[in-house]
Design an enzyme around this catalytic site. Structure first.
Site, PDB file in Angstrom:
ATOM      1  N   LYS A   1      -8.913   3.495  -2.673  1.00 63.39           N
ATOM      2  CA  LYS A   1      -9.616   2.891  -1.358  1.00 63.39           C
ATOM      3  C   LYS A   1     -10.886   3.658  -1.112  1.00 63.39           C
ATOM      4  CE  LYS A   1      -6.932   2.396   2.453  1.00 63.39           C
ATOM      5  NZ  LYS A   1      -6.074   2.372   3.438  1.00 63.39           N
TER       6      LYS A   1
ATOM      7  N   CYS B   1      -5.718  -2.665   2.548  1.00 67.24           N
ATOM      8  CA  CYS B   1      -5.695  -2.544   3.819  1.00 67.24           C
ATOM      9  C   CYS B   1      -7.320  -2.910   4.699  1.00 67.24           C
ATOM     10  CB  CYS B   1      -5.011  -1.305   4.276  1.00 67.24           C
ATOM     11  SG  CYS B   1      -4.304  -1.191   5.916  1.00 67.24           S
TER      12      CYS B   1
ATOM     13  N   GLU C   1       0.723  -1.051   0.111  1.00 65.21           N
ATOM     14  CA  GLU C   1       0.189  -0.125   0.130  1.00 65.21           C
ATOM     15  C   GLU C   1       0.909   1.272  -0.062  1.00 65.21           C
ATOM     16  OE1 GLU C   1      -3.605   2.157   2.777  1.00 65.21           O
ATOM     17  OE2 GLU C   1      -2.351   0.311   3.605  1.00 65.21           O
TER      18      GLU C   1
END
Length: 314
Positions: free
Chosen positions: A135, A169, A46
């Site tokens: 995200k 994540c 990430e």
């Protein structure tokens, strides 16, 4: 398809924090290393470019911003990337030379305006930028530096390696986001992260078992000393090892194929046997015989159709 095997790799590395050009150089060197290891697919952590700014507060106070925080933000913004830019073109050239699929975590600039996104970029073996996932929901103070995404970037890619997709994540803790991926038939699930807790290993194994997919999880290894000198005073209370890593590759039956890797940089590799994936669905298939569409129905706003990728490098 059940007889197919492919080689994959997961990069656990330290970026040149807050230095775009040097981190692009590092990215290219890891792509070359992945090619030398005969990887057909390579995953980076990430926000590998320019870094995941763990431990920094950007001087954020509810109801008030400061010049110090704005200067820190400008530093981070200046070293982030637009998808149509020379740094990305350099990476595309390296990917094409290596001839492998790459998933790369970056902090992405909007070309208009100043918003940043935590994004996962997908490159084909010919260097083409196939697409990206932004995200959906940054966590905690991440919301101060990154914008939110929507369903239009819940992307999946049908390649000659298999169906590839994933989440970033703590999106992986969102059951409906996972299900959106499963409904697209994801076989190779990418999970770049900044979570180095031992409990993350359980999450990766759970997703592999739940989705009956191979899971590739990649994290950075970062020490306090890796941060620029200008930020050392802001990290005085942080541990010497800021991110211990924990990158791992897991089979559809929850078996750890490589890793987890702790407290060092490295390249994890594994050979994925698709007969295992097929056999794993005998007794559980969350979008097949174990689903109950008469009871449950998930609608995902704006999720794109799976992109079909034709390649001679599989």
């Amino acid at each position: 398809m059940s007889q197919k095997t492919i080689n994959v790799g997961v990069v656990q590395a330290t970026p040149a924090l807050f230095d775009l050009e040097k981190t692009v150089d590092l990215t290219i060197s890891w792509i070359e290393r992945g090619a030398d290891a005969h990887c057909q697919l390579l995953l980076f952590p990430e926000s590998f470019i320019p870094c995941y700014p763990r431990g920094l507060r950007f001087d954020a106070i509810v109801g008030r911003r400061t010049d110090k925080g704005s200067d820190m933000w400008l530093d981070y913004w200046s070293n982030s990337v637009e998808t149509d830019s020379e740094p990305i073109r350099r990476i595309q050239a390296a990917v094409k030379k290596a001839g492998l699929f790459v998933g790369l975590g970056v902090t992405e600039k909007e070309p208009i305006g100043g918003t940043l996104h935590c994004s996962l970029l997908y490159f084909g073996p010919d260097g083409t930028l196939l697409g990206k996932h932004r995200k959906l929901k940054p966590t905690g103070l991440e919301r101060y530096i990154w914008g939110e995404s929507d369903g239009s970037t819940l992307a999946t890619f049908a390649t000659d390696l298999g169906r590839i997709g994933g989440l970033i994540c703590w999106e992986n803790y969102m059951p409906l986001a996972r299900m959106a991926m499963y409904q697209k038939g994801v076989e190779i699930y990418l999970a770049p992260t900044a979570d180095a807790r031992p409990s993350w290993q359980s999450t990766m194994q759970h997703i592999a078992l739940e989705g009956r997919c191979f899971v590739l999880a990649s994290n950075q290894f970062v020490r306090k000393a890796d941060y620029p000198e200008r930020y050392q005073a802001d990290l005085i209370d942080e541990p010497e090892i800021m991110s211990a890593g924990g990158s791992v590759i897991v089979s559809p039956l929850g078996e750890v194929l490589a890793g987890p890797l702790w407290n060092e940089e490295g390249l994890l590799t594994a050979r994925l046997d698709f007969s295992v994936l097929a056999k794993s669905k005998l007794d559980f298939d969350c979008v097949g015989h174990y689903a109950r569409p008469d009871v449950f129905n998930l609608g995902v706003a704006n999720q794109p159709e799976t992109v079909r990728v034709v390649s001679s490098n599989g």
